[in-house]
Design a protein around this motif. Structure first.
Motif, short mmCIF file in Angstrom:
data_model
loop_
_atom_site.label_atom_id
_atom_site.label_comp_id
_atom_site.label_asym_id
_atom_site.label_seq_id
_atom_site.Cartn_x
_atom_site.Cartn_y
_atom_site.Cartn_z
N GLY A 282 44.35 -18.41 85.60
CA GLY A 282 45.29 -18.05 86.66
C GLY A 282 44.63 -17.24 87.76
N VAL A 283 43.72 -16.34 87.40
CA VAL A 283 42.99 -15.56 88.39
C VAL A 283 42.19 -16.47 89.31
N LEU A 284 41.49 -17.44 88.71
CA LEU A 284 40.65 -18.33 89.51
C LEU A 284 41.48 -19.28 90.37
N LEU A 285 42.63 -19.70 89.88
CA LEU A 285 43.53 -20.51 90.71
C LEU A 285 44.03 -19.69 91.89
N GLU A 286 44.33 -18.43 91.65
CA GLU A 286 44.84 -17.57 92.72
C GLU A 286 43.74 -17.27 93.74
N VAL A 287 42.51 -17.10 93.27
CA VAL A 287 41.38 -16.92 94.19
C VAL A 287 41.24 -18.16 95.08
N GLN A 288 41.30 -19.33 94.47
CA GLN A 288 41.18 -20.57 95.24
C GLN A 288 42.36 -20.75 96.19
N ARG A 289 43.54 -20.32 95.77
CA ARG A 289 44.72 -20.47 96.62
C ARG A 289 44.62 -19.61 97.87
N LEU A 290 44.25 -18.35 97.70
CA LEU A 290 44.25 -17.43 98.83
C LEU A 290 43.00 -17.55 99.69
N TRP A 291 41.86 -17.89 99.07
CA TRP A 291 40.61 -17.94 99.82
C TRP A 291 39.90 -19.27 99.55
N PRO A 292 40.51 -20.38 99.96
CA PRO A 292 39.89 -21.69 99.70
C PRO A 292 38.53 -21.78 100.38
N SER A 322 44.17 -26.28 104.18
CA SER A 322 44.37 -25.75 102.83
C SER A 322 44.88 -24.31 102.86
N HIS A 323 44.35 -23.49 103.76
CA HIS A 323 44.80 -22.10 103.85
C HIS A 323 46.30 -22.02 104.06
N SER A 324 46.83 -22.88 104.91
CA SER A 324 48.27 -22.86 105.22
C SER A 324 49.08 -23.54 104.12
N VAL A 325 48.58 -24.66 103.59
CA VAL A 325 49.27 -25.35 102.49
C VAL A 325 49.44 -24.39 101.32
N HIS A 326 48.39 -23.64 101.00
CA HIS A 326 48.42 -22.73 99.85
C HIS A 326 49.35 -21.55 100.06
N ARG A 327 49.81 -21.35 101.27
CA ARG A 327 50.75 -20.26 101.56
C ARG A 327 52.12 -20.79 101.95
N ASP A 328 52.42 -22.00 101.54
CA ASP A 328 53.73 -22.60 101.80
C ASP A 328 54.79 -21.81 101.02
N ASP A 330 57.83 -22.30 100.49
CA ASP A 330 58.77 -23.12 99.71
C ASP A 330 58.24 -23.38 98.29
N VAL A 331 56.95 -23.20 98.09
CA VAL A 331 56.34 -23.45 96.78
C VAL A 331 55.82 -22.16 96.16
N PHE A 332 55.21 -21.30 96.97
CA PHE A 332 54.57 -20.09 96.47
C PHE A 332 55.33 -18.86 96.96
N GLN A 333 56.11 -18.24 96.08
CA GLN A 333 56.79 -17.00 96.44
C GLN A 333 55.76 -15.91 96.69
N GLN A 334 56.09 -14.98 97.61
CA GLN A 334 55.13 -13.96 98.03
C GLN A 334 53.77 -14.62 98.29
N PRO A 335 53.72 -15.53 99.24
CA PRO A 335 52.55 -16.38 99.41
C PRO A 335 51.26 -15.65 99.75
N ASP A 336 51.34 -14.44 100.33
CA ASP A 336 50.14 -13.72 100.72
C ASP A 336 49.67 -12.71 99.67
N SER A 337 50.37 -12.66 98.54
CA SER A 337 50.02 -11.70 97.49
C SER A 337 49.19 -12.35 96.39
#
Length: 428
Positions: A282-292, A322-328, A330-337
């Motif tokens: 989960g940590v690595l997925l979150e790293v990839q999500r926020l900083w692709p 990807s940076h914007s998709v990962h912060r959608d 509608d899919v990711f609550q608190q998208p910038d956290s």
């Protein structure tokens, strides 16, 4: 079906490429806010282009409608690497992927694990030795370079240091051509970056062809025996696999990982990531999500179509961000956290909503191998070190092109863990 919001501008004068490449994140954020839509249009590379910043639009572009949106045959990647699984379209791309998949899965993947472990240990074992802060992006780039040259070309830094250094320098020159204007100019005492890159490519191809001819072991030997469509396919793919692109992507992910888990306030996160494989995932997925590592990718509409309910005419570009998709939201609550827990909760099983390494039938063919690389390096760091920013106050604002990382390379101080503590905590 709705018309794309925004203005595609007029030829040349209306082009927004410079503004986009200077700061793609701000470019998209401003237009999302202006149009109140995560799909809009502008002019990029002098072509009307739909910008896709939603998960729904990305999934349609890369998955459900991937046969309607093609790779640009004039893309610079084609000039620099030739026809590869990354640059081709249609049946040719499918056949190449089918032929190459076996090299990145199953027993071939398992046979790489011992070498990956040894390289991580060699490159990371002395991070605390000097007592000085380390420029981690440089450390991780070296690690990535050793991994790809050793695995894909059987050139190992500790065994062939001169050849390793020569290839590394050539790959760097080749990379600089990818991010420079495609102008092939050579005059006495000066050559354009693109011209220098083409020269580096030719020298790399000589080394690669010699390896394919004389080396029957490992990845290079297996690649040389595959039923590829033409005689140049193996060498072109090896050029792609050893390019500076992969080490830079690995360095990007590992730098973001160390920054996200840096400092005393993240000590418990580091301990949990070491003892709980699911949480580390989960940590690595979150790293990839926020900083692709990559900002996105571009396609060309082969016929009139729709994306997320918007009409995209034939010939339009379609650029997923990807940076914007990962912060959608509608899919990711608190998208910038930074919330690794989301991947065992609301977003469990939704890894396919990430796209920094592509998605769908054209996703990165080495995705599983990349996952092994990154996890092995991260586990080594977690098992052997605590770390923090040094100095504590640093400018960590990211630049997003050509590969994402802090614009000013961060420095981190590593402290060796008590071996007995790391041994007892790492049993899983």
């Amino acid at each position: 079906m709705s018309k794309l919001l925004g203005n595609a501008g007029v030829s040349l004068l209306g082009d927004k490429s410079l503004e986009f490449y200077q700061d793609p994140v701000s470019f998209c954020r401003q237009r999302i806010e202006k149009h109140r839509s995560r799909v809009f249009q502008s002019r990029l590379l002098n072509r009307p282009t739909a910008f896709i910043c939603s998960v729904q639009g990305m999934r349609e572009l890369l998955c459900e409608k991937s046969n309607l949106f093609l790779k640009d045959p004039t893309d610079l990647m084609t000039n620099m690497y030739g026809d590869t699984v990354v640059t081709t379209n249609g049946e040719e791309a499918c056949l190449l992927r089918l032929s190459l998949t076996s090299l990145f899965t199953g027993s071939c993947l398992q046979s790489s694990s011992e070498y990956i472990t040894s390289v991580c240990e060699r490159c990371l074992k002395d991070l605390s030795l000097s007592g000085q802060p380390e420029c981690v992006y440089t450390v991780f780039k070296r690690l990535g370079t050793e991994l790809v040259l050793g695995l894909f070309l059987n050139v190992r830094a500790e065994e062939q240091p001169e050849l390793f250094q020569e290839i590394t320098q050539l790959c760097t020159q080749h990379w600089h051509g990818l991010i420079s204007a495609p102008v092939n100019v050579k005059v006495p005492l000066w050559s354009s970056g693109f011209s220098t890159a083409l020269e580096a490519r030719d020298k790399l191809m000589e080394i690669i062809k010699d390896k394919l001819k004389n080396d029957t072991q490992g990845f290079v030997g297996s690649l040389g025996s595959l039923p590829l469509p033409d005689s140049s396919a193996a060498s072109q793919h090896l050029l792609l696999f050893i390019s500076a692109l992969i080490p830079k992507a690995l360095a990007s992910l590992l730098t973001s990982f160390t920054l996200a888990l840096s400092g005393n306030e993240q000590e418990e996160t580091r301990r949990r990531a070491l003892t709980d494989a699911g949480y580390l995932h989960g940590v690595l997925l979150e790293v990839q999500r926020l900083w692709p590592p990559f900002i996105g990718g571009r396609r060309i509409a082969d016929q009139d179509s729709t994306l997320a309910g918007f009409h995209v005419p034939k010939g339009h570009g379609a650029m997923y961000i990807s940076h914007s998709v990962h912060r959608d939201p509608d899919v990711f609550q608190q998208p910038d956290s930074f919330l690794p827990e989301r991947w065992s909760g609301r977003n469990a099983g939704q890894e396919h909503f990430l796209c920094s390494l592509g998605s769908g039938p054209r996703s990165c063919i080495g995705l599983k191998l990349t996952d092994v690389f990154v996890k092995e390096a991260c586990v080594y760091l977690l098992k052997h070190y605590d770390w923090c920013l040094e100095p504590p106050s640093q400018d960590l604002e990211y630049k997003w092109l050509p590969v994402s990382r802090p614009a000013i390379p961060p420095t981190i101080s590593f402290t060796q863990l008590d071996p007995t503590r790391s041994d007892s905590s790492s049993s899983r």
